[in-house]
Design an enzyme around this catalytic site. Structure first.
Site, PDB file in Angstrom:
ATOM      1  N   LYS A   1       0.137   4.296  -0.269  1.00 11.47           N
ATOM      2  CA  LYS A   1      -0.476   5.484   0.355  1.00 11.47           C
ATOM      3  C   LYS A   1      -0.221   6.728  -0.506  1.00 11.47           C
ATOM      4  O   LYS A   1      -0.219   6.613  -1.727  1.00 11.47           O
ATOM      5  CB  LYS A   1       0.029   5.638   1.794  1.00 11.47           C
ATOM      6  CG  LYS A   1      -0.165   4.337   2.583  1.00 11.47           C
ATOM      7  CD  LYS A   1       0.044   4.482   4.063  1.00 11.47           C
ATOM      8  CE  LYS A   1      -0.160   3.119   4.736  1.00 11.47           C
ATOM      9  NZ  LYS A   1      -0.055   3.177   6.174  1.00 11.47           N
TER      10      LYS A   1
ATOM     11  N   ASN B   1       0.869  -1.178   0.000  1.00 13.19           N
ATOM     12  CA  ASN B   1       0.000   0.000   0.000  1.00 13.19           C
ATOM     13  C   ASN B   1       0.907   1.231   0.000  1.00 13.19           C
ATOM     14  O   ASN B   1       1.516   1.557   1.009  1.00 13.19           O
ATOM     15  CB  ASN B   1      -0.884  -0.043   1.266  1.00 13.19           C
ATOM     16  CG  ASN B   1      -1.737   1.197   1.426  1.00 13.19           C
ATOM     17  OD1 ASN B   1      -1.812   2.036   0.529  1.00 13.19           O
ATOM     18  ND2 ASN B   1      -2.386   1.308   2.580  1.00 13.19           N
TER      19      ASN B   1
ATOM     20  N   GLU C   1      -5.598  -4.957  10.457  1.00 14.58           N
ATOM     21  CA  GLU C   1      -4.543  -3.976  10.660  1.00 14.58           C
ATOM     22  C   GLU C   1      -4.786  -3.231  11.968  1.00 14.58           C
ATOM     23  O   GLU C   1      -5.540  -2.245  11.984  1.00 14.58           O
ATOM     24  CB  GLU C   1      -4.541  -2.962   9.504  1.00 14.58           C
ATOM     25  CG  GLU C   1      -4.316  -3.576   8.140  1.00 14.58           C
ATOM     26  CD  GLU C   1      -3.703  -2.566   7.166  1.00 14.58           C
ATOM     27  OE1 GLU C   1      -2.611  -2.842   6.677  1.00 14.58           O
ATOM     28  OE2 GLU C   1      -4.291  -1.502   6.955  1.00 14.58           O
TER      29      GLU C   1
ATOM     30  N   HIS D   1      -9.529   1.457   4.898  1.00 13.81           N
ATOM     31  CA  HIS D   1      -8.241   1.564   5.603  1.00 13.81           C
ATOM     32  C   HIS D   1      -8.405   2.496   6.806  1.00 13.81           C
ATOM     33  O   HIS D   1      -9.156   3.473   6.736  1.00 13.81           O
ATOM     34  CB  HIS D   1      -7.174   2.097   4.651  1.00 13.81           C
ATOM     35  CG  HIS D   1      -5.789   2.016   5.228  1.00 13.81           C
ATOM     36  ND1 HIS D   1      -5.328   2.944   6.122  1.00 13.81           N
ATOM     37  CD2 HIS D   1      -4.812   1.097   5.084  1.00 13.81           C
ATOM     38  CE1 HIS D   1      -4.095   2.594   6.491  1.00 13.81           C
ATOM     39  NE2 HIS D   1      -3.765   1.480   5.876  1.00 13.81           N
TER      40      HIS D   1
ATOM     41  N   GLY E   1       2.390   2.055  10.689  1.00 15.27           N
ATOM     42  CA  GLY E   1       3.356   3.136  10.544  1.00 15.27           C
ATOM     43  C   GLY E   1       4.075   3.509  11.826  1.00 15.27           C
ATOM     44  O   GLY E   1       4.728   4.553  11.896  1.00 15.27           O
TER      45      GLY E   1
ATOM     46  N   SER F   1       3.241  -2.373  10.221  1.00 10.59           N
ATOM     47  CA  SER F   1       4.699  -2.450  10.416  1.00 10.59           C
ATOM     48  C   SER F   1       5.301  -3.804  10.071  1.00 10.59           C
ATOM     49  O   SER F   1       6.258  -4.234  10.701  1.00 10.59           O
ATOM     50  CB  SER F   1       5.069  -2.032  11.839  1.00 10.59           C
ATOM     51  OG  SER F   1       4.669  -0.683  12.075  1.00 10.59           O
TER      52      SER F   1
ATOM     53  N   GLU G   1      -6.676   4.802   7.925  1.00 10.22           N
ATOM     54  CA  GLU G   1      -6.403   6.225   7.659  1.00 10.22           C
ATOM     55  C   GLU G   1      -7.607   6.888   6.992  1.00 10.22           C
ATOM     56  O   GLU G   1      -7.871   8.072   7.203  1.00 10.22           O
ATOM     57  CB  GLU G   1      -5.131   6.359   6.793  1.00 10.22           C
ATOM     58  CG  GLU G   1      -3.881   6.080   7.631  1.00 10.22           C
ATOM     59  CD  GLU G   1      -2.726   5.464   6.862  1.00 10.22           C
ATOM     60  OE1 GLU G   1      -2.722   5.507   5.623  1.00 10.22           O
ATOM     61  OE2 GLU G   1      -1.818   4.919   7.533  1.00 10.22           O
TER      62      GLU G   1
HETATM   63  P1  PGA Z   1       2.727   0.089   7.608  1.00  7.55           P
HETATM   64  O1  PGA Z   1       1.298   0.308   6.925  1.00  7.55           O
HETATM   65  O2  PGA Z   1       3.284  -1.200   7.025  1.00  7.55           O
HETATM   66  O3  PGA Z   1       3.533   1.285   7.221  1.00  7.55           O
HETATM   67  O4  PGA Z   1       2.504  -0.025   9.063  1.00  7.55           O
HETATM   68  C1  PGA Z   1       0.413  -0.761   6.718  1.00  7.55           C
HETATM   69  C2  PGA Z   1      -0.875  -0.244   6.136  1.00  7.55           C
HETATM   70  O5  PGA Z   1      -1.334   0.820   6.570  1.00  7.55           O
HETATM   71  O6  PGA Z   1      -1.483  -0.870   5.236  1.00  7.55           O
END
Ligand code: PGA
Length: 255
Positions: A11, A9, A167, A95, A173, A213, A97
């Site tokens: 983003k 992803n 997630e 997601h 992140g 992560s 976010e």
């Molecule tokens: P990350 O993001 O691997 O940077 O933690 C995962 C995601 O949000 O899909």
């Protein structure tokens, strides 16, 4: 029975030139990793270009969001049909976010899942608890209500095409990963819920990815868990080296 998936992803990262370069490197690095399905989700504006670079390589492309209506006066939005028309086959929906910054709710997630399925896109539906919810021991409750919300009104024959991604919000992140045991517990609960909502057959065939992560150092332990069928990777998917490293390790774990 479940083909594992490693998904990147991106983003809100990568300009056109950077995206095309990363896609080319992923294409090269993914060659031969046939034990896993590989997907990248670039930003909308480069989706056509990235899909073109990856056409025929086996690496599939996904959007990071779509609107719940088929078309119309929704300035700034992108429809499932538009996504399909540029060569993408999947769309990430819900997601955290999007839930946090763009007011995505279980209801908008549900509407988007319905539209994506009707348009022939595979929804990759994200669920996960916040740190507060985990500390209040509400993880299973929150995740199960998100799963139920996203799948509500979807018949088994359509649900079978959906991919879920667990997630935990506190792991996204942050560099803080759920332990393999913590993730497995939630994945197993989701699978049990799927067998209650649908059937054990559907529960056994639906892929549940872990995200938060994931990196080359922790992916093998997570992917070795029984109910973890791959990863949705943010940060570590932005560099070809680390993403390809995860792909190769996943290919081995699932061999
Ligand atoms: P990350 O993001 O691997 O940077 O933690 C995962 C995601 O949000 O899909």
């Amino acid at each position: 029975m479940r083909k594992p998936m490693i998904a990147g992803n991106w983003k809100m990262n990568k300009t056109l030139t950077e995206a095309v370069e990363l896609a080319s490197l992923v294409k090269r690095g993914a060659y031969g990793a046939e034990n896993v399905e590989i997907m990248v989700a670039p930003p909308f504006v480069v989706l056509a270009d990235v899909s073109e670079v990856l056409a025929g390589s086996g690496v599939i492309t996904s959007a990071q969001n779509c609107h719940w209506e088929k078309e119309g006066a929704y300035t700034g939005e992108v429809s499932a049909d538009m996504i399909k028309s540029v060569g993408a086959t999947h769309v990430i929906i819900g997601h955290s976010e999007r839930r946090k910054y763009f007011a995505e709710t279980d209801d908008t997630v549900r509407r988007k899942v319905h539209l994506a399925l009707a348009s022939g896109l595979v929804p990759v539906v994200c669920v996960g608890e916040t740190l507060e919810e985990r500390e209040a021991e509400k993880t299973l409750e929150v995740v199960s209500s998100q799963v139920k919300g996203a799948l509500s009104g979807i018949e088994e024959e359509n649900a079978s095409g959906i991919v879920l991604a667990y997630e935990p919000v506190w792991a996204i992140g942050t560099g803080k990963t759920a332990s393999p045991e913590q993730a497995q517990e939630v994945h197993a609960m989701i699978r049990k819920l799927l067998s209650e909502l649908y059937s054990s057959q559907l529960a056994g065939s639906m892929r549940i990815l872990y995200g938060g992560s994931m990196n080359p150092g922790n992916c093998e332990a997570l992917l070795s868990e029984e109910d973890i069928d791959g990863g949705l990777i943010g940060g570590a998917s932005l560099k070809a080296e680390s993403f390809v490293d995860i792909i190769k390790k996943a290919h081995k774990v699932y061999s």
